[in-house]
Write an enzyme that holds these catalytic residues in place. Structure first.
Site, mmCIF file in Angstrom:
data_model
loop_
_atom_site.group_PDB
_atom_site.id
_atom_site.type_symbol
_atom_site.label_atom_id
_atom_site.label_comp_id
_atom_site.label_asym_id
_atom_site.label_seq_id
_atom_site.Cartn_x
_atom_site.Cartn_y
_atom_site.Cartn_z
ATOM 1 N N HIS A 99 55.368 35.323 51.430
ATOM 2 C CA HIS A 99 55.142 36.340 50.403
ATOM 3 C C HIS A 99 55.194 35.650 49.036
ATOM 4 C CE1 HIS A 99 56.271 40.555 48.543
ATOM 5 N NE2 HIS A 99 55.502 39.859 47.777
ATOM 6 N N GLU A 130 51.148 36.543 42.492
ATOM 7 C CA GLU A 130 52.410 35.825 42.711
ATOM 8 C C GLU A 130 52.642 34.763 41.635
ATOM 9 O OE1 GLU A 130 54.955 36.454 44.969
ATOM 10 O OE2 GLU A 130 53.811 38.302 45.183
ATOM 11 N N HIS A 168 55.683 35.708 39.187
ATOM 12 C CA HIS A 168 56.863 34.893 39.515
ATOM 13 C C HIS A 168 56.693 33.415 39.154
ATOM 14 C CE1 HIS A 168 58.455 38.346 41.757
ATOM 15 N NE2 HIS A 168 57.271 38.460 42.327
#
Ligand code: 5GP
Ligand code: 5GP
Length: 205
Positions: A38, A87, A91
């Site tokens: 993930h 992502e 992040h």
């Protein structure tokens, strides 16, 4: 030899268990029994996390994905490039002081996924995907601890494993998660690990 702080305390290496994820979301590919990535998320040890840190790095270009990235970090629900972009933007840009640019971030995520291989850790402990019966959540955690040194956090939907969260220190070593770090919906004492589809031949180890 104190290093300058990257602005966060630890990283969460988050893996999806596709048969669990796809039991509550509509997936566009058959869900295989192998864990997929993930993301890798910077985190504060007191809870909470930085996100979307990169005013000017957010739209950093990504090189073409390697076959490994396509196999190990697929979006289960839509086109993968948008997932990777998300992502990185949410992040990865925050991890950049530690891990570097987008290319380095992707390479690190893939390396960590292989280094802390969950299929291997669970398989070695005999915790195999099964369409009958449950495992004790503690047995799953213990299998990972035996392999890599610290127990992960588990997230479930309706008793079925959806995600495994591992905490990593700033040297990318596995550590116990601080109490303030909480996964999504937690698992109960028993966890179902339903069997998924076979891994496609091009993605077999
Ligand atoms: P959800 O709302 O599904 O728990 O999380 C949605 C998204 O918020 C996650 O995919 C992740 O990007 C972010 N998120 C949720 N919980 C955490 C957390 O504890 N740490 C970090 N770094 N991000 C999280
Ligand atoms: P997060 O913000 O939680 O790091 O990332 C989750 C976001 O990526 C959600 O908006 C979700 O819709 C999207 N997404 C795309 N593909 C996937 C996937 O395969 N798994 C998860 N958990 N989210 C995905």
């Amino acid at each position: 030899e104190a290093l300058p702080s990257p602005g966060f305390d630890l990283l969460l290496l988050v893996r999806s268990y596709p048969p669990g994820f796809c039991s509550h979301q509509h997936c566009h590919t058959p869900a295989s029994s192998s864990f997929t990535i993930h993301g890798l998320w910077p985190e504060y040890k007191t809870g909470g996390w930085p996100q979307f840190c990169g005013a000017h790095t957010t739209h950093q270009a990504a090189g073409p994905p390697t076959p490994a990235q396509n196999c190990l970090w697929p979006s289960l629900i839509g086109p993968s490039p948008g997932f990777w972009e998300h992502e990185w933007a949410k992040h990865g840009t925050c991890a950049a002081p530690l891990l570097g640019n987008r290319t380095a971030f992707v390479a690190t995520v893939l390396e960590l996924h292989e280094k802390y291989n969950l299929d291997v850790a669970l398989g070695n402990a005999g915790v195999l995907p099964s369409s009958s019966g449950d495992y004790a959540a503690e047995d799953l955690q213990e299998a990972v601890r035996a392999a890599y040194g610290a127990a992960p956090l588990l997230s479930c939907t309706a008793g079925t494993l959806v995600e495994v969260w591992m905490c990593l220190d700033l040297e990318l070593r596995v550590m116990d998660c601080p109490p303030a770090v909480r996964p999504g919906p937690k698992c109960g004492a028993d966890v179902r690990l339903p069997r998924g589809a076979e891994v496609p031949p091009r993605c077999r180890p």
